[in-house]
Design a protein around this motif. Structure first.
Motif, PDB file in Angstrom:
ATOM      1  N   HIS A   3      36.272  47.416  34.175  1.00 60.25           N
ATOM      2  CA  HIS A   3      35.480  46.217  34.387  1.00 60.25           C
ATOM      3  C   HIS A   3      36.415  45.038  34.596  1.00 60.25           C
ATOM      4  CE1 HIS A   3      31.561  47.948  33.439  1.00 60.25           C
ATOM      5  NE2 HIS A   3      32.127  48.552  32.414  1.00 60.25           N
ATOM      6  N   VAL A   5      35.722  40.988  34.844  1.00 64.92           N
ATOM      7  CA  VAL A   5      34.655  40.013  34.671  1.00 64.92           C
ATOM      8  C   VAL A   5      35.210  38.620  34.900  1.00 64.92           C
ATOM      9  CG1 VAL A   5      32.918  39.100  33.123  1.00 64.92           C
ATOM     10  CG2 VAL A   5      33.495  41.533  33.035  1.00 64.92           C
ATOM     11  N   GLU A   6      34.708  37.975  35.969  1.00 64.00           N
ATOM     12  CA  GLU A   6      35.150  36.620  36.295  1.00 64.00           C
ATOM     13  C   GLU A   6      34.252  35.587  35.625  1.00 64.00           C
ATOM     14  OE1 GLU A   6      35.677  38.718  40.488  1.00 64.00           O
ATOM     15  OE2 GLU A   6      34.098  38.639  38.972  1.00 64.00           O
ATOM     16  N   CYS A  22      39.543  35.854  34.665  1.00 59.24           N
ATOM     17  CA  CYS A  22      39.123  37.228  34.925  1.00 59.24           C
ATOM     18  C   CYS A  22      39.689  38.100  33.815  1.00 59.24           C
ATOM     19  CB  CYS A  22      39.610  37.692  36.281  1.00 59.24           C
ATOM     20  SG  CYS A  22      39.387  39.470  36.579  1.00 59.24           S
ATOM     21  N   TYR A  94      36.832  36.354  44.058  1.00 59.36           N
ATOM     22  CA  TYR A  94      36.859  37.692  43.488  1.00 59.36           C
ATOM     23  C   TYR A  94      38.196  37.972  42.816  1.00 59.36           C
ATOM     24  CZ  TYR A  94      32.796  38.592  46.475  1.00 59.36           C
ATOM     25  OH  TYR A  94      31.568  38.556  47.080  1.00 59.36           O
ATOM     26  N   TRP A 110      37.700  45.658  41.793  1.00 59.47           N
ATOM     27  CA  TRP A 110      37.215  44.315  42.096  1.00 59.47           C
ATOM     28  C   TRP A 110      36.192  43.866  41.060  1.00 59.47           C
ATOM     29  CZ3 TRP A 110      39.141  41.460  46.093  1.00 59.47           C
ATOM     30  CH2 TRP A 110      39.906  42.146  47.044  1.00 59.47           C
ATOM     31  N   GLY A 111      36.194  42.571  40.812  1.00 60.14           N
ATOM     32  CA  GLY A 111      35.146  41.977  40.014  1.00 60.14           C
ATOM     33  C   GLY A 111      33.920  41.698  40.861  1.00 60.14           C
ATOM     34  N   GLN A 112      32.905  41.147  40.223  1.00 54.64           N
ATOM     35  CA  GLN A 112      31.633  40.915  40.907  1.00 54.64           C
ATOM     36  C   GLN A 112      31.622  39.598  41.685  1.00 54.64           C
ATOM     37  OE1 GLN A 112      32.158  40.274  37.760  1.00 54.64           O
ATOM     38  NE2 GLN A 112      31.278  38.228  37.426  1.00 54.64           N
ATOM     39  N   GLY A 113      32.584  38.752  41.416  1.00 56.86           N
ATOM     40  CA  GLY A 113      32.684  37.484  42.125  1.00 56.86           C
ATOM     41  C   GLY A 113      32.053  36.334  41.369  1.00 56.86           C
ATOM     42  N   THR A 114      32.604  35.151  41.581  1.00 61.24           N
ATOM     43  CA  THR A 114      32.051  33.936  40.993  1.00 61.24           C
ATOM     44  C   THR A 114      32.035  32.848  42.073  1.00 61.24           C
ATOM     45  OG1 THR A 114      32.205  32.390  39.123  1.00 61.24           O
ATOM     46  CG2 THR A 114      34.287  33.123  40.075  1.00 61.24           C
TER      47      THR A 114
END
Length: 120
Positions: A3, A5-6, A22, A94, A110-114
């Motif tokens: 995971h 997480v941003e 992140c 990301y 990759w993270g989910q993006g912010t």
């Protein structure tokens, strides 16, 4: 399970600042190259900054002198300090974790993006 997480995105005024974080889990964080990428509407995802396990740093020309990437291996966290923000910095940001294990195996997460929006 990996995971990324941003956090820290949001709305900023031109000339303002934001700090993205992140936090990673499920990987040996200190051995990974960590990076920030961004994607604006209608554009391809582009590199913003990377920091290797050894601390070598690379920035996109568009953010040099304004953004600073750093990492805290004890917290499994990579940061992106963004100063002097411009409207053209508006994008989804990301987090990426990358490691070449050799022998043809490369791990890439990759993270989910912010969302970062720069507007007055």
């Amino acid at each position: 399970q990996v995971h990324l997480v941003e956090s820290g995105g949001g709305l900023a005024q031109p000339g303002g600042s934001l700090r993205l974080s992140c936090t990673a889990s499920g990987i040996p964080f200190s051995s990974y190259t960590m990076g920030w990428y961004r994607q604006a509407p209608g554009k391809q995802r582009e590199l913003v900054a990377t920091i290797t396990s050894g601390g070598s740093i690379n920035y996109a020309d568009s953010v040099k002198g304004r953004f600073t990437i750093s990492r805290d291996n004890a917290k499994n966290t990579v940061y992106l300090q963004m100063n002097s923000l411009k409207p053209e910095d508006t994008a989804v940001y990301y987090c990426n974790a990358d490691r070449d294990y050799g022998g043809g195996y490369r791990a890439d997460f990759w993270g989910q993006g912010t969302q970062v929006t720069v507007s007055s």
